[in-house]
Scaffold this motif. Sequence first.
Motif, PDB file in Angstrom:
ATOM      1  N   GLY A 140       2.344   1.567  -3.425  1.00  0.00           N
ATOM      2  CA  GLY A 140       1.286   1.925  -4.367  1.00  0.00           C
ATOM      3  C   GLY A 140       0.834   3.362  -4.234  1.00  0.00           C
ATOM      4  O   GLY A 140       0.574   4.039  -5.237  1.00  0.00           O
ATOM      5  N   SER A 141       0.739   3.865  -3.020  1.00  0.00           N
ATOM      6  CA  SER A 141       0.282   5.242  -2.814  1.00  0.00           C
ATOM      7  C   SER A 141       1.292   6.245  -3.346  1.00  0.00           C
ATOM      8  O   SER A 141       0.923   7.259  -3.941  1.00  0.00           O
ATOM      9  N   ILE A 181      -2.749   7.792   0.273  1.00  0.00           N
ATOM     10  CA  ILE A 181      -2.770   8.855  -0.735  1.00  0.00           C
ATOM     11  C   ILE A 181      -3.450  10.092  -0.163  1.00  0.00           C
ATOM     12  O   ILE A 181      -3.000  11.227  -0.354  1.00  0.00           O
ATOM     13  N   LEU A 239       0.823  -2.704  -7.171  1.00  0.00           N
ATOM     14  CA  LEU A 239       0.451  -3.322  -5.901  1.00  0.00           C
ATOM     15  C   LEU A 239       0.756  -4.819  -5.878  1.00  0.00           C
ATOM     16  O   LEU A 239       1.285  -5.340  -4.890  1.00  0.00           O
ATOM     17  N   HIS A 247      -1.724   0.729 -11.696  1.00  0.00           N
ATOM     18  CA  HIS A 247      -1.854   0.676 -10.234  1.00  0.00           C
ATOM     19  C   HIS A 247      -1.959  -0.759  -9.736  1.00  0.00           C
ATOM     20  O   HIS A 247      -1.391  -1.112  -8.702  1.00  0.00           O
ATOM     21  N   ALA A 252       0.829  -1.203   0.000  1.00  0.00           N
ATOM     22  CA  ALA A 252       0.000   0.000   0.000  1.00  0.00           C
ATOM     23  C   ALA A 252       0.864   1.254   0.000  1.00  0.00           C
ATOM     24  O   ALA A 252       0.558   2.237  -0.696  1.00  0.00           O
ATOM     25  N   ALA A 253       1.945   1.243   0.783  1.00  0.00           N
ATOM     26  CA  ALA A 253       2.842   2.402   0.833  1.00  0.00           C
ATOM     27  C   ALA A 253       3.483   2.651  -0.529  1.00  0.00           C
ATOM     28  O   ALA A 253       3.542   3.782  -1.025  1.00  0.00           O
ATOM     29  N   ALA A 295      -4.688  -4.059   0.819  1.00  0.00           N
ATOM     30  CA  ALA A 295      -3.606  -3.291   0.188  1.00  0.00           C
ATOM     31  C   ALA A 295      -4.165  -2.088  -0.565  1.00  0.00           C
ATOM     32  O   ALA A 295      -3.682  -0.958  -0.417  1.00  0.00           O
ATOM     33  N   SER A 296      -5.182  -2.321  -1.387  1.00  0.00           N
ATOM     34  CA  SER A 296      -5.795  -1.234  -2.155  1.00  0.00           C
ATOM     35  C   SER A 296      -6.480  -0.232  -1.228  1.00  0.00           C
ATOM     36  O   SER A 296      -6.379   0.983  -1.423  1.00  0.00           O
ATOM     37  N   SER A 312      -3.874   1.844   0.662  1.00  0.00           N
ATOM     38  CA  SER A 312      -3.193   2.777  -0.242  1.00  0.00           C
ATOM     39  C   SER A 312      -4.033   4.027  -0.457  1.00  0.00           C
ATOM     40  O   SER A 312      -3.494   5.140  -0.574  1.00  0.00           O
TER      41      SER A 312
END
Length: 554
Positions: free
Chosen positions: A24-25, A325, A307, A303, A21-22, A317-318, A321
């Motif tokens: 991905g963001s 964000i 991830l 995206h 998540a980190a 995770a999504s 993220s």
Amino acid sequence: MSEKKRHSGKKLKFPQDMIAAAIGSIAALPEGMALGAMAGMNPIHGLYASIIGPFIGSWTTSSVYMVVSTTGALALATRGALHGISEDEKISVLVLITVLAGLIQILMGMFKLGFLMRFVSNSVMRGFLSAVAITIVLSQFADIFGYYESKHSNKVLKALDVILHYKEFNLYAIGIAMLTIILILYLEKTKLKNFSMFFSLTVATLTTFFIKISTLKLVGNDNKIPDELPTFVLPQYENIPDVFISSLAIALIGFIQSAGVSHMRPNPSGKYPDTNKDLRGEGLANVVSGFFTGIPVCGSVSHTSVLTSAGAYSRWASFISAIMIGILVFTMSGFIEQLPMAALGGILIISGFSSLNREGIFTIWETSIQARCIMGFTFIATLAVPIQFAVLGSVVLTFILQIVEASNRVKLKAVIVADDGFLKEIPPPTEIKSNEVIMLHPSGSLFFAGAYVLKDLLPNADNAEHSVVIIGLRGRKEIGSTFVTVIKEYLEHLKEHKCILKLVGVGQLVYHQLDRTDLLEEIGKENVYRFDSELGRPLMHARKDGYQWIKEQQ
């Protein structure tokens, strides 16, 4: 394995989701801003969508791994839909377009229209997505060359206009864009590849700040980035007729892209996601994004890839993220305003080229001339006209091609009893002889144009008398009105020459259709043989009755 152990195993995977998540963001932040600008809006509206899309979509879609977020195709379609709208009305129109697109997707999912995806040919899909990728690249020429005076709305013409004014290029803009692109390409080959866009954008921004390049256009020059939550805005429903086509196109683009993304990887259960549930979840994400002034969202290839490659294990995770964000946006608004537009343009050029599927294009090119023509037509149409009309045209073209292809697959074979007693297929005769029984078996779709193809294949009885034509309908779940018309006309032709028609292998639904259209009465119930699970029985029964009828006429 006990329930306690399974639960413990899931807990051990949670740190993976946090790390993914980190990553991905951070990757989504610059792309969200760039796509917001591409949509013709303040970049903050791209960021709002990057927050709301995965926040809602992570729990409402069928796919565990798909990230519902902003995409280049939707940003371009949104920009086209907002073309000509005044700055004062843009937000209200954006809200209406996004909410309406979401409602259309929800209805499509409720009515289980996900199956329509199978009718979109690979040639049409590849031509459309390739043109979108090229359009993304061309649309960034103004930012990377620093020339903003072009009045053309078409991206190809606008890019050509920018090139023709090469004497007015801003060399600082070109330098910052090249710096961003080179850093991304370099970092993509290192362990920092998932952070390449974020680091490159940071370096480009710091470079611009420290060397005081006053001639560069920054995000904050035209757009104020708020450090607060987005406000809730209700759409102006009276404008629906004006934006319905655009919203429908956006809904279809999102549907097509999400269907491809959600099937990139099966769920942990081993099953592939339910397209209809994905539609409903994506639609809900769009409705919420619209109400909070975000641009449209759908399944994002980039995206989702970030991830999953970063080790995402579950929906968390999504979801996480999206929260990250949001935190980045509301704590870095001042920094975001200092971002050079040339750097965002460089990011989108990389995104555009990376989304070109060269292998897929080559496969279609080598398949057939027809596949090349379809891909080429869709590609040119997407470049030439606004993307929302191009996608609707592509969908219409797909259905036309399906009808043409289905009609071309219609074949007619005559069936005879071979010397060994088995049934054998041979080419059908063009003419019927007197006092003979002809057994015919059509294959392929008999709807629409296919029925007319069958009409041309049926043998004529101009020189016949007292003959029997048997047409097999085994396996036909239903028949269309065009087929009924063709059979009625053929029946009249046979009657004029004292011949009869028999239908065999007729299922229950087809039998009721024959009855409701009065075709059953015209043929005669005694000449319609119902479906039998034993292969060949109805056909041989009809053949025997046919010869008996001929004998009675003599």
